[in-house]
Design a protein around this motif. Structure first.
Motif, PDB file in Angstrom:
ATOM      1  N   GLY A 191       0.797  -1.217   0.000  1.00  0.00           N
ATOM      2  CA  GLY A 191       0.000   0.000   0.000  1.00  0.00           C
ATOM      3  C   GLY A 191       0.833   1.273   0.000  1.00  0.00           C
ATOM      4  N   THR A 192       0.266   2.332  -0.548  1.00  0.00           N
ATOM      5  CA  THR A 192       0.961   3.612  -0.665  1.00  0.00           C
ATOM      6  C   THR A 192       1.163   4.277   0.695  1.00  0.00           C
ATOM      7  N   ARG A 193       0.087   4.433   1.465  1.00  0.00           N
ATOM      8  CA  ARG A 193       0.196   5.128   2.753  1.00  0.00           C
ATOM      9  C   ARG A 193       1.000   4.311   3.760  1.00  0.00           C
ATOM     10  N   THR A 194       0.820   3.007   3.741  1.00  0.00           N
ATOM     11  CA  THR A 194       1.555   2.153   4.671  1.00  0.00           C
ATOM     12  C   THR A 194       3.044   2.159   4.342  1.00  0.00           C
ATOM     13  N   THR A 195       3.379   2.110   3.055  1.00  0.00           N
ATOM     14  CA  THR A 195       4.786   2.169   2.662  1.00  0.00           C
ATOM     15  C   THR A 195       5.399   3.504   3.057  1.00  0.00           C
ATOM     16  N   ALA A 196       4.644   4.591   2.869  1.00  0.00           N
ATOM     17  CA  ALA A 196       5.148   5.919   3.257  1.00  0.00           C
ATOM     18  C   ALA A 196       5.467   5.962   4.746  1.00  0.00           C
ATOM     19  N   SER A 197       4.615   5.338   5.558  1.00  0.00           N
ATOM     20  CA  SER A 197       4.857   5.353   7.003  1.00  0.00           C
ATOM     21  C   SER A 197       6.103   4.555   7.355  1.00  0.00           C
ATOM     22  N   ILE A 198       6.361   3.482   6.617  1.00  0.00           N
ATOM     23  CA  ILE A 198       7.559   2.671   6.861  1.00  0.00           C
ATOM     24  C   ILE A 198       8.811   3.421   6.417  1.00  0.00           C
ATOM     25  N   MET A 199       8.734   4.106   5.282  1.00  0.00           N
ATOM     26  CA  MET A 199       9.870   4.891   4.802  1.00  0.00           C
ATOM     27  C   MET A 199      10.270   5.964   5.803  1.00  0.00           C
ATOM     28  N   GLU A 200       9.281   6.532   6.478  1.00  0.00           N
ATOM     29  CA  GLU A 200       9.565   7.568   7.478  1.00  0.00           C
ATOM     30  C   GLU A 200      10.137   6.981   8.762  1.00  0.00           C
ATOM     31  N   THR A 201       9.883   5.703   8.992  1.00  0.00           N
ATOM     32  CA  THR A 201      10.206   5.073  10.272  1.00  0.00           C
ATOM     33  C   THR A 201      11.511   4.297  10.251  1.00  0.00           C
ATOM     34  N   VAL A 202      11.706   3.498   9.217  1.00  0.00           N
ATOM     35  CA  VAL A 202      12.833   2.559   9.156  1.00  0.00           C
ATOM     36  C   VAL A 202      13.944   3.159   8.303  1.00  0.00           C
ATOM     37  N   PHE A 251       4.903  -2.960  -2.186  1.00  0.00           N
ATOM     38  CA  PHE A 251       3.836  -3.316  -3.119  1.00  0.00           C
ATOM     39  C   PHE A 251       2.997  -2.074  -3.409  1.00  0.00           C
ATOM     40  N   THR A 252       3.628  -1.098  -4.030  1.00  0.00           N
ATOM     41  CA  THR A 252       2.973   0.125  -4.466  1.00  0.00           C
ATOM     42  C   THR A 252       3.801   0.707  -5.600  1.00  0.00           C
ATOM     43  N   GLY A 253       3.129   1.399  -6.496  1.00  0.00           N
ATOM     44  CA  GLY A 253       3.842   1.978  -7.626  1.00  0.00           C
ATOM     45  C   GLY A 253       3.790   3.487  -7.667  1.00  0.00           C
ATOM     46  N   THR A 254       3.441   4.118  -6.546  1.00  0.00           N
ATOM     47  CA  THR A 254       3.291   5.571  -6.511  1.00  0.00           C
ATOM     48  C   THR A 254       4.629   6.259  -6.776  1.00  0.00           C
ATOM     49  N   ALA A 255       4.678   7.022  -7.863  1.00  0.00           N
ATOM     50  CA  ALA A 255       5.940   7.618  -8.311  1.00  0.00           C
ATOM     51  C   ALA A 255       6.512   8.605  -7.300  1.00  0.00           C
ATOM     52  N   SER A 256       5.635   9.348  -6.597  1.00  0.00           N
ATOM     53  CA  SER A 256       6.125  10.354  -5.663  1.00  0.00           C
ATOM     54  C   SER A 256       6.914   9.727  -4.521  1.00  0.00           C
ATOM     55  N   LEU A 257       6.557   8.516  -4.105  1.00  0.00           N
ATOM     56  CA  LEU A 257       7.314   7.835  -3.057  1.00  0.00           C
ATOM     57  C   LEU A 257       8.725   7.515  -3.536  1.00  0.00           C
ATOM     58  N   ARG A 258       8.837   7.144  -4.784  1.00  0.00           N
ATOM     59  CA  ARG A 258      10.151   6.784  -5.329  1.00  0.00           C
ATOM     60  C   ARG A 258      11.060   8.004  -5.412  1.00  0.00           C
ATOM     61  N   LYS A 259      10.486   9.147  -5.703  1.00  0.00           N
ATOM     62  CA  LYS A 259      11.290  10.362  -5.803  1.00  0.00           C
ATOM     63  C   LYS A 259      11.878  10.746  -4.445  1.00  0.00           C
ATOM     64  N   ALA A 260      11.153  10.391  -3.372  1.00  0.00           N
ATOM     65  CA  ALA A 260      11.610  10.728  -2.022  1.00  0.00           C
ATOM     66  C   ALA A 260      12.242   9.531  -1.318  1.00  0.00           C
ATOM     67  N   SER A 302       6.455   1.358 -11.795  1.00  0.00           N
ATOM     68  CA  SER A 302       5.552   2.313 -11.157  1.00  0.00           C
ATOM     69  C   SER A 302       4.141   2.249 -11.739  1.00  0.00           C
ATOM     70  N   TYR A 303       3.187   2.867 -11.017  1.00  0.00           N
ATOM     71  CA  TYR A 303       1.831   2.997 -11.550  1.00  0.00           C
ATOM     72  C   TYR A 303       1.831   3.803 -12.833  1.00  0.00           C
ATOM     73  N   GLY A 341      -4.908   7.482  -5.664  1.00  0.00           N
ATOM     74  CA  GLY A 341      -5.719   7.912  -6.795  1.00  0.00           C
ATOM     75  C   GLY A 341      -5.171   9.145  -7.484  1.00  0.00           C
ATOM     76  N   ALA A 342      -4.621  10.077  -6.703  1.00  0.00           N
ATOM     77  CA  ALA A 342      -4.043  11.293  -7.284  1.00  0.00           C
ATOM     78  C   ALA A 342      -2.857  10.951  -8.177  1.00  0.00           C
ATOM     79  N   ALA A 343      -2.042   9.999  -7.743  1.00  0.00           N
ATOM     80  CA  ALA A 343      -0.891   9.586  -8.548  1.00  0.00           C
ATOM     81  C   ALA A 343      -1.344   8.929  -9.844  1.00  0.00           C
ATOM     82  N   VAL A 344      -2.371   8.105  -9.754  1.00  0.00           N
ATOM     83  CA  VAL A 344      -2.903   7.431 -10.939  1.00  0.00           C
ATOM     84  C   VAL A 344      -3.502   8.450 -11.903  1.00  0.00           C
TER      85      VAL A 344
END
Length: 380
Positions: free
Chosen positions: A112-123, A132-141, A152-153, A182-185
């Motif tokens: 998931g997008t939001r769950t992956t974002a929370s892990i990226m901020e934590t770990v 298991f997400t293809g959101t491009a904005s996460l990859r940029k950060a 990516s999506y 949805g915004a990324a898609v």
């Protein structure tokens, strides 16, 4: 030593390490009494539980095959799972628990997008392989400990639109949730539509990716009657498809890879036949690929013939993690695992290639389109 250039010798060496038919690897004395622990947090009980469990089963089948072959230098790989119910706050707490456990070397396949974002901020000090997400904005950060595998999506949406255009379909609509995913898609959809010089036939939304309020969107799209509807949802895809058909919508429907779980296809029943899905791994039924043959053999050895795109993707993520563990060598730790994964520049899995190195964390660029045939088989 980095994995060799793609080719038959490289693939054979990897197959000997990871997957069915492997022979045991000699084990140094230090490894006999320890295991290599990898964590996985995903939805195991909520709207995306079927995708999460499929992905986990694929990874588990890979590691089980690896362990039958002697593990990593004799050390068995243990996959530890935690249920985050598709909630970012729970994925964060699960990740913190993994991080606090000194025996845990890395993480695999957060969903998931939001769950992956929370892990990226934590770990920050553990390798996280195959979100298991293809959101491009996460990859940029993306920080250096995150190793993406799937494309990516943006690539998925681009492939679906261009496939429709190739087939002479130019009235293309989108259904997406009103959230970050949805915004990324939507952004990717609008970009590719502009590139192929088309205007959207219709755009309909649901409140969020987990929402079951799909009828208004289905009715709006049925009224617009586009040639193609791209549904950008996961677990609620069967509800949307049934609502669209009930409203009189006759459009061809394309889905993103996240909607192609075995349980989703089963829930769609006869309505699934003829659906198109973007795929970020080969079809799990395409035995022309070495990767798929190994995956099927390891799934059978683990007691399952429920082949699916998510379980094959989980299997691929586990193969990448296994190669990182192998390259890290005896006495692998968190730091050496990240360095080892970074040294993967051409990992040929026999149908899919993963590339990192020089600061790149993009992984695979594989994107295809598969159509659901008889018996729910994905044909590509």
């Amino acid at each position: 030593m980095p994995f060799p250039a793609a080719g038959a010798i490289a693939r054979r060496r990897f197959i000997q390490l990871c997957g069915a038919g492997a022979s045991a690897v000699a084990a140094p004395a230090w490894s006999q009494s320890r295991s290599i622990r990898i964590g996985s947090t995903f939805d195991g009980s909520s709207i995306e539980k079927d995708t999460g469990m499929d992905c986990f089963k694929g990874a588990q089948a890979c590691f089980a095959g690896l362990n039958r072959a002697g593990g990593i230098g004799g050390a068995k790989v243990e996959l530890v799972r935690a249920d985050d119910q598709y909630k970012p706050e729970l994925s964060k707490s699960n990740a913190l628990a993994f991080q606090a456990d000194g025996s845990m070397l890395g993480m695999i396949s957060p969903l998931g997008t939001r769950t992956t974002a929370s892990i990226m901020e934590t770990v920050k000090d553990m390798a996280v392989v195959g979100p298991f997400t293809g959101t491009a904005s996460l990859r940029k950060a993306s920080p250096p400990n995150i190793f993406w595998v799937r494309a990516s999506y943006d690539a998925e949406i681009d492939k679906l639109i261009r496939t429709a255009v190739t087939l002479g379909q130019d009235r293309i609509a989108l259904m997406h949730p009103r959230d970050a995913f949805g915004a990324a898609v939507l952004e990717a959809f609008q970009r590719t539509m502009a590139e192929v010089k088309l205007q959207p036939a219709a755009i309909a939304t649901i409140p969020n990716v987990s929402s079951t309020e799909v009828e208004p969107a289905a009715q709006a799209l049925a009224k617009a009657q586009p040639q193609v509807v791209i549904m950008a949802v996961g677990g609620v895809a069967p509800l949307f498809l049934k609502a669209l058909r009930a409203a009189g919508g006759l459009s061809t429907v394309y889905g993103l890879s996240v909607a192609a779980s075995s349980s989703n296809l089963a829930a769609m029943g006869p309505l699934a036949r003829g659906l198109g899905f973007s795929t970020l791994v080969p079809s799990p039924f395409a035995i022309k690929h070495e990767l798929v043959r190994r995956y099927q053999a390891d799934m059978i050895a683990s007691g399952s013939k429920d082949y699916s795109l998510p379980s094959l993707e989980g299997y691929v993520n586990a193969c990448v993690m296994a190669e990182g563990l192998r390259l890290a060598g005896n006495g692998v730790n968190r730091k050496s695992l990240i360095a080892a994964l970074d040294s993967i520049t051409n990992l040929d899995l026999g149908g899919l290639v993963v590339r990192y190195g020089k600061g790149s964390r993009a992984g695979s660029s594989f994107v295809d389109v598969a159509v659901v045939g008889a018996g729910g088989k994905m044909l590509s």
